[in-house]
Design an enzyme around this catalytic site. Structure first.
Site, mmCIF file in Angstrom:
data_model
loop_
_atom_site.group_PDB
_atom_site.id
_atom_site.type_symbol
_atom_site.label_atom_id
_atom_site.label_comp_id
_atom_site.label_asym_id
_atom_site.label_seq_id
_atom_site.Cartn_x
_atom_site.Cartn_y
_atom_site.Cartn_z
ATOM 1 N N THR A 283 -25.198 30.565 -5.412
ATOM 2 C CA THR A 283 -25.446 30.051 -6.763
ATOM 3 C C THR A 283 -26.617 30.804 -7.370
ATOM 4 O O THR A 283 -27.452 31.349 -6.646
ATOM 5 C CB THR A 283 -25.869 28.571 -6.726
ATOM 6 N N ASP A 284 -26.691 30.789 -8.699
ATOM 7 C CA ASP A 284 -27.954 31.205 -9.293
ATOM 8 C C ASP A 284 -28.986 30.137 -8.932
ATOM 9 O O ASP A 284 -28.653 29.007 -8.558
ATOM 10 C CB ASP A 284 -27.841 31.408 -10.807
#
Ligand code: BGC
Length: 693
Positions: free
Chosen positions: A255-256
């Site tokens: 994920t960011d």
């Protein structure tokens, strides 16, 4: 070498011994490790190792040390050790290369791979094994704050440059391509929804990600924003269907950071493998609970962990203290590379009367002015911020290059009267202006974000207008992360240079171009418009936006607009002549390749590099298609008066459009137009055609 891995012998395993494992052996080894892991251990592979308390340390000096995820000491599993980019390694005091947008302007995939190689070495020497800096988001609109982190507006250019970087990096460590997908508005990045049709998604916003997948990228990072109503980190269509199923991506998805997902369960189901950088929405304890409650199957967890282990094994390497040595950090070899990139990235936009290169003999005094003339201006201060050991400013570069032979005077340009006074008897006035981290970049609380204006500040423009009134030998050097509108002053000065954020050796490169030690060769990786009316809709506060097919040069072509400077444009101190466009076949079948060749002659007196471009157009297509699109390019080096034959190959499979009804890529049996030349401007291009039957 495949040994029988058990819980008893795993702690004696030396991961370095995995170095030479190939395909099936990697898979087999990963499966064995997976088979001895408890559910709790598997869950720990799927989150960052930091607790939320680490956030405080990160705020003080972000990513000074590698950020760890999935490290399991009792099983001797090293996990990933993250460092960010893309303008170099953000850890400690690494080499600061020109930003990606500048490197996009080099169109030099060999150089980009060498930069990747240097980045990989600096990362590994500092204990990282995972580089999060292959940023390949498409620049839809130049106001996007993080434009500087990507390579431009065109999917083909993005795919080629991103792939080159990852190949270089992945000689040493894992690389991660980001932000998947449609991430190109900064201020509302955590909320904005991008409404996009499947064809536009597949043809415009995803091809460069697919190319990185085809080139073996170890990891992909999901974006913060939403696409068609769903956060990218919850978006099963993007993650599972397209990335993992259609493209057969073998790596893992991270994920960011922090706000990359809102709901861990949804994220895992959609295809997220690791939440970065904290144990939070996908906290291992939660994962174990969800499996025990039957909310997700253990198979899903196994799939993720297997993906991660496979990449960790693939990139396991014997230590090589000579190569991965702290002496390599900002070493002469690497700063030379940064200098080469800066020299090749600078775009000469205007050079009336061949004022450049400066003829030193005729100059006694140069004035260097403007707020950026003596500023270390290397890009934003977000997650890609670097702390290089030094930065050469334009003033320093010019002074060093000239030695004592020519007088150099400097003024910051704050007071117009004072600046006029010091420039009064100068033979040449160099005005260095543009943007800094305060006006554009990753959105920090008090700075950065999307640009408020595409023009220079009023102060910068007034400085240019005032100085050019009394001096007809003004050289404007622009710094910034993407296109700048120059309408108010463009006609008033003879020379304009786009220098981007040119990195640690930027000032040296700027001086080299102005003084003719280097022949300029950079070409714009994005259109420089005359006004924002020539661009697609952009609003940095909007929470809803529609991305349609057209932006950049394709929009210019579609609407018949004439930009200030076209995509692919850039001058040299030479002129190049293109001739004899020919193709090896006038008709090919679907799936076949075609060879396009032409002759190019350097009509100037200097050795030079020319970036040649190949565009394709479609006649009588059954769907709406751009007038032309970039499908190939190369850099050609030519001695003065030399002619070279250039050949470019085109694969007809790359000419397909995406049919949303049949969900198939379709190569059309129509006439295809070939355009070859020095830029995307129609009048610059040679034309030929071939039929696909
Ligand atoms: C950025 C990413 C970056 C991450 C970790 C986020 O704020 O959007 O590009 O990789 O931080 O540094």
């Amino acid at each position: 070498m495949i040994i029988n891995i058990t819980r008893n012998n795993i702690s004696n395993l030396n991961w370095e011994d995995f170095e030479n494992l190939k395909g099936d052996e990697i898979e087999e080894t990963a499966k064995q490790i997976l088979s001895i892991m408890s559910l709790k251990e598997k869950a720990r592979k799927m989150a960052g190792d930091q607790s939320m308390l680490h956030a405080i340390g990160m705020l003080i000096h972000y990513n000074k040390n590698p950020i760890s995820a999935g490290r399991i000491e009792q099983l001797n599993i090293p996990g990933i050790q993250f460092t960010d980019g893309p303008r170099g390694i953000v850890l400690n005091n690494s080499t600061c290369f020109p930003v990606s947008m500048a490197r996009g302007a080099t169109w030099d995939i060999d150089l980009e791979e060498r930069i990747g190689n240097a980045i990989g070495i600096e990362a590994k020497a500092q204990g990282a094994n995972f580089f999060g800096g292959i940023c390949i988001n498409l620049l839809r609109h130049p106001a996007w704050g993080r434009a500087q982190e990507t390579y431009g507006e065109d999917p083909h250019l993005l795919g080629e440059m991103g792939s080159a970087l990852l190949k270089g990096v992945q000689r040493h460590i894992m690389a991660c391509a980001k932000h998947y997908a449609c991430n190109s508005v900064e201020n509302t990045r955590f909320k904005i929804n991008v409404d996009i049709d499947e064809r536009v998604l597949r043809e415009v916003y995803l091809p460069h990600f697919k190319k990185c997948v085809n080139n073996g990228v170890a990891s992909i990072m999901s974006a913060y924003n939403r696409v068609n109503g769903k956060y990218c980190g919850h978006n099963e269509h993007l993650l599972r269907q397209i990335l993992k199923e259609d493209w057969n991506f073998q790596g893992f998805l991270v994920t960011d950071f922090v706000f990359g997902i809102r709901n861990g369960l949804k994220a895992i189901k959609a295809g997220v493998d690791i939440e970065m950088p904290f144990k939070w929405k996908m906290h291992p304890k939660k994962i174990v609970k969800w499996v025990n409650q039957g909310k997700i199957s253990e198979e899903l967890i196994n799939e993720s962990v297997l993906r991660i282990l496979k990449q960790e094994i693939r990139f396991a390497k014997k230590d090589n203290p000579e190569l991965y040595n702290l002496d390599k950090i900002a070493s002469e070899e690497h700063t030379e590379l940064a200098l080469e990139a800066a020299r090749k990235s600078i775009v000469l936009l205007k050079n009336v009367g061949n004022l450049l290169p400066l003829k030193k003999e005729s100059i006694k005094k140069i004035a260097v002015v403007g707020k950026l003339a003596d500023m270390e201006n290397i890009g934003d201060k977000g997650s890609s911020r670097l702390y290089p050991p030094y930065v050469i400013t334009p003033l320093q570069g010019i002074k060093k290059a000239l030695g004592d032979s020519i007088e150099v005077v400097y003024n910051e340009g704050k007071s117009l009267t004072k600046t006029k006074e010091i420039t009064k008897d100068a033979d040449i006035v160099v005005i260095v202006v543009g943007f800094t981290w305060k006006q554009e970049g990753e959105n920090m609380t008090f700075a950065g974000g999307d640009r408020d204006t595409l023009s220079l500040s009023e102060d910068d423009e007034n400085l240019i207008l005032t100085l050019s009134e009394s001096c007809d030998r003004c050289i404007v050097v622009l710094e910034g992360g993407s296109a700048i509108i120059t309408e108010r002053w463009r006609q008033n000065v003879p020379v304009i240079i786009m220098a981007w954020y040119p990195g640690i050796e930027g000032g040296t490169a700027i001086a080299d171009i102005i003084l003719g030690n280097i022949n300029p060769s950079g070409k714009l990786p994005t259109v420089f418009p005359k006004s924002s009316e020539q661009l697609p809709f952009f609003d940095s506060s909007t929470l809803e936006i529609k991305y349609d097919y057209y932006h950049g040069y394709k929009l210019m072509d579609k609407r018949g607009f004439e930009p200030a400077f076209p995509f692919g444009y850039g001058l040299s101190y030479n002129t190049y002549e293109y001739k004899n466009l020919r193709i090896n076949k006038s008709e090919i079948k679907k799936g076949e390749k075609i060879e396009i060749s032409f002759d190019i002659t350097n009509k100037g007196d200097l050795n030079g590099d020319e970036i040649v471009q190949l565009y394709i157009g479609y006649e009588n297509s059954s769907v709406d298609r751009p007038k032309k699109e970039l499908k190939g390019f190369t850099r050609v080096n030519l001695e003065s008066q030399e002619t070279k034959k250039v050949s470019l190959n085109l694969d007809s499979n790359d000419l397909a459009y995406y049919n949303t009804e049949t969900k198939q890529w379709v190569v059309e049996q129509i006439k295809h137009i070939i355009y070859v030349g020095p830029s995307s401007r129609a009048s610059d291009l040679l034309e030929a055609s071939f039929q696909i039957s």
